[in-house]
Design a protein around this motif. Structure first.
Motif: not given
Length: 133
Positions: A15-16, A46-47, A59-61, A122-125
């Motif tokens: 999903k990331f 953000l989506n 999208l994690e920033v 959770p964010a990806p490893a």
């Protein structure tokens, strides 16, 4: 690990948006940012979606990258953007540049896309392999 925790984790896989050094992806930003504190401190989620189709991704920033995105705030609903990663580790820099105007059909389609829950994934490893879309 409980079954509930395992199912929740499995549901979040893929999903990331994950880019490697030199990678770029064209995205449309949907909805509002959500503040998130994770492994690397304060982050924003953000989506984002490929404007030509596909499923929304998270999208994690960093705050720095969010500022670059926010500079385009008046056009976020009407344009697609290119997100590019340069560097690795603490030397990573993301650029966010206008790619093109969205077509009327794309705007209509994007308005129908259900947004992802940004607070519960959770964010990806680190080093995990993932396709951008």
């Amino acid at each position: 690990m409980s079954w509930d925790a395992a199912e929740k984790k499995a549901a979040s896989v893929g999903k990331f948006i994950s880019l490697k050094d030199g990678d770029s992806v064209t995205v449309a930003i949907l909805g509002e940012p959500v503040e998130y504190t994770g492994k690397y401190g304060l982050r924003f989620r953000l989506n984002a979606i490929d404007p030509t189709g596909g499923e929304p991704k998270i999208l994690e920033v960093s705050a720095t990258t969010l500022k670059a995105i926010a500079a385009h705030k008046p056009k976020l609903a009407t344009h697609a953007f290119t997100l590019t990663r340069s560097g690795e580790g603490t030397g990573t820099v993301y650029s966010f540049t206008e790619a093109r105007a969205l077509t009327d059909a794309e705007k209509t389609g994007l308005a129908q896309v259900p947004l992802l829950d940004l607070e519960d994934k959770p964010a990806p490893a680190a080093g995990a392999s993932a396709m951008p879309f």
